[in-house]
Design an enzyme around this catalytic site. Structure first.
Site, mmCIF file in Angstrom:
data_model
loop_
_atom_site.group_PDB
_atom_site.id
_atom_site.type_symbol
_atom_site.label_atom_id
_atom_site.label_comp_id
_atom_site.label_asym_id
_atom_site.label_seq_id
_atom_site.Cartn_x
_atom_site.Cartn_y
_atom_site.Cartn_z
ATOM 1 N N ASN A 8 0.856 -1.362 0.013
ATOM 2 C CA ASN A 8 -0.113 0.247 -0.053
ATOM 3 C C ASN A 8 0.933 1.250 -0.124
ATOM 4 O O ASN A 8 1.490 1.537 1.048
ATOM 5 C CB ASN A 8 -0.931 -0.085 1.262
ATOM 6 C CG ASN A 8 -1.889 1.244 1.217
ATOM 7 O OD1 ASN A 8 -1.591 1.967 0.201
ATOM 8 N ND2 ASN A 8 -2.500 1.456 2.315
ATOM 9 N N TRP A 9 0.942 1.911 -1.045
ATOM 10 C CA TRP A 9 1.904 2.929 -1.223
ATOM 11 C C TRP A 9 1.404 4.238 -0.867
ATOM 12 O O TRP A 9 2.014 5.383 -0.556
ATOM 13 C CB TRP A 9 2.259 3.309 -2.885
ATOM 14 C CG TRP A 9 3.222 1.938 -3.303
ATOM 15 C CD1 TRP A 9 3.776 1.106 -2.725
ATOM 16 C CD2 TRP A 9 3.453 2.069 -4.542
ATOM 17 N NE1 TRP A 9 4.274 0.267 -3.578
ATOM 18 C CE2 TRP A 9 4.329 0.931 -4.766
ATOM 19 C CE3 TRP A 9 3.489 2.752 -5.770
ATOM 20 C CZ2 TRP A 9 4.839 0.470 -6.000
ATOM 21 C CZ3 TRP A 9 3.952 2.499 -6.990
ATOM 22 C CH2 TRP A 9 4.954 1.221 -7.082
ATOM 23 N N LYS A 10 0.173 4.315 -0.331
ATOM 24 C CA LYS A 10 -0.404 5.467 0.340
ATOM 25 C C LYS A 10 -0.265 6.515 -0.635
ATOM 26 O O LYS A 10 -0.371 6.548 -1.928
ATOM 27 C CB LYS A 10 0.034 5.513 1.836
ATOM 28 C CG LYS A 10 -0.524 4.335 2.566
ATOM 29 C CD LYS A 10 -0.227 4.528 4.052
ATOM 30 C CE LYS A 10 -0.402 3.070 4.728
ATOM 31 N NZ LYS A 10 -0.083 3.295 6.268
ATOM 32 N N HIS A 93 -9.614 0.907 4.959
ATOM 33 C CA HIS A 93 -8.475 0.945 5.508
ATOM 34 C C HIS A 93 -8.638 1.854 6.726
ATOM 35 O O HIS A 93 -9.483 2.691 6.570
ATOM 36 C CB HIS A 93 -7.246 1.616 4.642
ATOM 37 C CG HIS A 93 -6.011 1.641 5.209
ATOM 38 N ND1 HIS A 93 -5.629 2.608 6.024
ATOM 39 C CD2 HIS A 93 -4.978 0.670 4.851
ATOM 40 C CE1 HIS A 93 -4.245 2.260 6.361
ATOM 41 N NE2 HIS A 93 -3.845 1.101 5.706
ATOM 42 N N GLU A 95 -7.048 4.312 7.965
ATOM 43 C CA GLU A 95 -7.105 5.776 7.704
ATOM 44 C C GLU A 95 -8.153 6.358 7.155
ATOM 45 O O GLU A 95 -8.624 7.397 7.221
ATOM 46 C CB GLU A 95 -5.536 6.056 6.689
ATOM 47 C CG GLU A 95 -4.471 5.440 7.620
ATOM 48 C CD GLU A 95 -3.310 5.395 6.841
ATOM 49 O OE1 GLU A 95 -2.109 5.166 7.445
ATOM 50 O OE2 GLU A 95 -3.303 5.534 5.407
ATOM 51 N N GLU A 160 -5.710 -4.952 10.508
ATOM 52 C CA GLU A 160 -4.956 -3.992 10.860
ATOM 53 C C GLU A 160 -5.010 -3.689 12.397
ATOM 54 O O GLU A 160 -5.938 -3.230 12.716
ATOM 55 C CB GLU A 160 -5.106 -2.791 10.161
ATOM 56 C CG GLU A 160 -5.179 -2.846 8.797
ATOM 57 C CD GLU A 160 -5.720 -1.333 8.197
ATOM 58 O OE1 GLU A 160 -4.617 -0.496 7.807
ATOM 59 O OE2 GLU A 160 -6.776 -1.182 8.430
ATOM 60 N N GLY A 166 1.779 3.394 14.717
ATOM 61 C CA GLY A 166 2.037 4.924 15.286
ATOM 62 C C GLY A 166 1.823 5.058 16.616
ATOM 63 O O GLY A 166 2.027 6.404 17.151
ATOM 64 N N SER A 205 2.664 -2.747 10.544
ATOM 65 C CA SER A 205 3.981 -2.657 10.558
ATOM 66 C C SER A 205 4.764 -3.804 10.122
ATOM 67 O O SER A 205 5.801 -4.010 10.745
ATOM 68 C CB SER A 205 4.466 -1.944 11.852
ATOM 69 O OG SER A 205 3.855 -0.933 12.257
ATOM 70 N N GLY A 226 2.915 -1.368 4.459
ATOM 71 C CA GLY A 226 2.872 -0.015 4.486
ATOM 72 C C GLY A 226 4.226 0.637 3.926
ATOM 73 O O GLY A 226 4.640 0.610 2.716
ATOM 74 N N GLY A 227 4.788 1.074 4.871
ATOM 75 C CA GLY A 227 5.960 1.948 4.590
ATOM 76 C C GLY A 227 7.342 1.031 3.793
ATOM 77 O O GLY A 227 7.922 1.823 3.086
#
Length: 245
Positions: A8-10, A93, A95, A160, A166, A205, A226-227
């Site tokens: 997921n490149w967001k 998601h 977010e 998730e 975070g 993560s 994600g990241g």
């Protein structure tokens, strides 16, 4: 069934960056038994799909509208994603649920729209820190599954742990095992035998250093990354840690 490793490149990458990242993932995909998927912004789906044409890497969107067309400024319809080269779409998601107040009912409508357009939906579920500390994690996730997934459901579920994103807290392998076992039970309870065949991704993560351990947990059918998916080498390392069946 091979595990699915989805990136997921967001809201990252300009066009040249997205193409370069996609090409780097495709170049390193040889020999990987997992199914590979990258989800750029809607703006870059077509360019990334073109860059990945002929490769084993699939392309997905990050959201879609619940209707196939209309006066919805700024939205993207599922048929548009399909037309641009996507075969998957991430829906619900955390977010989107938190930042855009998306409800289970809306996510279910989007899921139906995605399937009708020929996309495979990846529907996200998960509890917040307050919900987990309050002992509500299974209740919350159970209701999200019931509310967000239409019957029948032709797609993927991604868990998730919002409380571990975070916050400085980390989901342990036991945390993941417990929740994935619960989700499997819920899927079977709500969908019968079909619930056994629904893939459940883990999406908290995931990185190269913990991928092997997380992907070995029972009922983990892959990862929503994600990241770490923004670095081709790390994403490919995660994919190499996946089970082939």
């Amino acid at each position: 069934m091979p595990q699915l490793i989805a990136g997921n490149w967001k809201m990252h990458c300009l066009t040249a960056d997205a193409i370069a990242l996609a090409e780097a993932v495709a170049a390193g995909a040889a020999g990987i038994t997992a199914e590979l998927l990258v989800c750029p912004t809607a703006l870059h789906v077509a360019a990334v799909a073109k860059a990945l044409a002929g490769s084993p890497v699939a392309v997905g969107g990050q959201d879609c509208h619940q209707t196939p067309q209309g006066a919805h400024t700024g939205d993207i319809a599922a048929p548009m994603l399909r037309d641009a080269g996507a075969s998957y779409v991430i829906l619900g998601h955390s977010e989107r649920r938190q930042n855009h107040d998306e409800t289970d009912e809306l996510i279910r409508e989007k899921t139906i729209a995605a399937v009708e357009a020929g996309l495979t939906p990846i529907v996200c579920v998960g509890e917040t820190l307050d919900q987990r500390t309050g002992g509500q994690e299974t209740e919350v996730v159970g209701w999200q599954i019931a509310g967000s997934l239409p019957k029948p459901f032709a797609g993927v579920v991604a868990y998730e742990p919002v409380w571990a994103i975070g916050t400085g807290k980390t989901a342990t392998e036991q945390d993941v095992a417990t929740m994935h076992a619960f989700i499997r039970e819920e899927l079977v309870r709500q969908f019968g035998e079909d619930g056994h065949g629904i893939r459940i991704l883990y999406g908290g993560s995931v990185k190269a250093s913990n991928a092997a351990a997380l992907l070995a947990v029972p009922h983990v059918g892959g990862a929503l990354v994600g990241g770490a998916s923004l670095k081709a080498d790390e994403f490919l390392t995660i994919a190499r840690a996946a089970r082939s069946g």
